[in-house]
Design an enzyme around this catalytic site. Structure first.
Site, PDB file in Angstrom:
ATOM      1  N   THR A   1       0.831  -1.211   0.000  1.00 10.92           N
ATOM      2  CA  THR A   1       0.000   0.000   0.000  1.00 10.92           C
ATOM      3  C   THR A   1       0.857   1.250   0.000  1.00 10.92           C
ATOM      4  O   THR A   1       0.439   2.296  -0.506  1.00 10.92           O
ATOM      5  CB  THR A   1      -0.932  -0.022   1.230  1.00 10.92           C
ATOM      6  OG1 THR A   1      -1.859  -1.089   1.047  1.00 10.92           O
ATOM      7  CG2 THR A   1      -1.690   1.270   1.406  1.00 10.92           C
TER       8      THR A   1
ATOM      9  N   ASP B   1       0.454  -6.500   5.044  1.00 13.11           N
ATOM     10  CA  ASP B   1      -0.274  -7.742   5.344  1.00 13.11           C
ATOM     11  C   ASP B   1       0.623  -8.922   5.724  1.00 13.11           C
ATOM     12  O   ASP B   1       0.223  -9.765   6.525  1.00 13.11           O
ATOM     13  CB  ASP B   1      -1.180  -8.118   4.161  1.00 13.11           C
ATOM     14  CG  ASP B   1      -2.406  -7.220   4.098  1.00 13.11           C
ATOM     15  OD1 ASP B   1      -2.719  -6.571   5.121  1.00 13.11           O
ATOM     16  OD2 ASP B   1      -3.051  -7.151   3.041  1.00 13.11           O
TER      17      ASP B   1
END
Ligand code: SIN
Length: 321
Positions: A12, A92
């Site tokens: 991200t 993640d």
């Protein structure tokens, strides 16, 4: 002045959105690591080099990307003109990569993982600040003679083994599983951060472990109605698979306790030569070993980190953190 090398892997932090006002409608891994550096005014004039190792949403992290990363680290950390390395990563699976690198690195120079919860196009993007902090942590660590693997997120430096994602969307999404940060970075000129005299010790197993193909290690979870069906299905498949199951990490309830149905199936797995390690599905505290444990408890690591550690253990590098 020695350089800091920034290895980009996506995430991200390199994500972009067509409509920045819609916080979650974005694509991870769009901008190059060179573009990420350009967006941080505080890094202008800092001796940096950018290397794009991968460009993925870290949910898709794989052993082959870890192999590329290991090769890049091997080359960059050996350079006399390099103080240390920053890795830009997705949040993640950051805790898995951190745990892996900590086991393999020799600890001579700092390796700092960083990430972001908001994409680069967000008005509240946290990536630029995290990247600036990560570079500073490499420089300051090198100046203090600190080497090892740490993660820098939201003003905190976390040990590679403690760090874990515990919130799915908050800016301060990471914590240490009950352990405090190694350093709380000062966010103004008035306060001074307190630094430890060493980073946690590395496993020193060497990047060569990434060159072999890993054994299959899966995670199963204990839960209501866990009757061991999944474990028995894996055992049946293992008879015919080209890459048969070699290890299971079981994420138990609470302090690593297991449903009696699952326990029976795991005994069958053990009888068939599968190595079983026990962790917890609870985010903080880990599982402490007790006398008479049927399967080794993995202290502190998350189940995902324990899977990495068991994989390395099966390869001959026994470093559960
Ligand atoms: C990823 O892990 O690559 C996407 C999510 C994130 O970085 O926060």
């Amino acid at each position: 002045m020695q350089k800091v090398v920034i290895l980009g892997t996506g995430g991200t932090i390199a994500g972009t959105a067509n409509d920045p006002s819609r916080a979650w409608a974005y694509q991870a891994a769009q901008l190059s690591v060179a573009q990420l550096i350009e967006a941080v005014p505080a890094l202008q004039g800092v001796p940096l080099e950018a290397v794009q190792v991968a460009q993925v949403d870290s949910k898709d992290m794989s052993w082959s990307i870890w192999r590329q990363l290991g090769r890049a680290l091997h080359v960059q950390l050996a350079r006399d003109d390099v103080a240390g390395v920053v890795i830009t990563h997705g949040t993640d699976t950051l805790e898995e990569t951190a745990c892996l690198l900590q086991a393999l690195h020799d600890g001579a120079k700092p390796v700092v993982l960083t990430a972001a919860m908001y994409p680069a196009t967000s008005p509240d993007a946290d990536g630029p600040g995290n990247l600036r902090d990560a570079v500073r942590v490499v420089q300051e660590s090198a100046r203090r003679g600190l080497g090892g693997v740490v993660a820098v997120m939201h003003g905190c430096v976390w040990s590679a083994i403690d760090v874990r994602k515990t919130h799915s969307h908050a800016l301060d999404a990471f914590d240490g599983g009950g352990a405090p940060p190694l350093v709380a970075l000062a966010q103004d000129d008035r306060s001074e951060a307190v630094w430890p005299s060493a980073w946690p010790a590395c496993g020193r197993f060497g990047w060569g472990y990434l060159e072999v193909n890993p054994p299959r290690v899966e995670i199963v979870c204990s839960h209501a109605d866990a009757d061991g069906w999944l474990v028995r299905a894996m055992l049946a498949h293992a008879q015919t698979s080209a890459r048969p199951l070699k290890g299971i990490v079981v994420a138990g309830t609470g302090h690593g306790t297991l449903h009696e149905g699952l326990t029976q199936a795991l005994r069958e797995a053990t009888q068939q030569g599968i190595t079983v390690w026990r962790s917890s599905r609870v985010a903080r505290g880990g599982v402490l070993a007790r006398e008479g444990d049927e399967w080794p408890a993995v202290p502190h690591l998350t189940a995902a980190q324990a899977r990495v550690a068991l994989t390395l253990s099966l390869l001959g590098a026994d470093h559960a953190g």
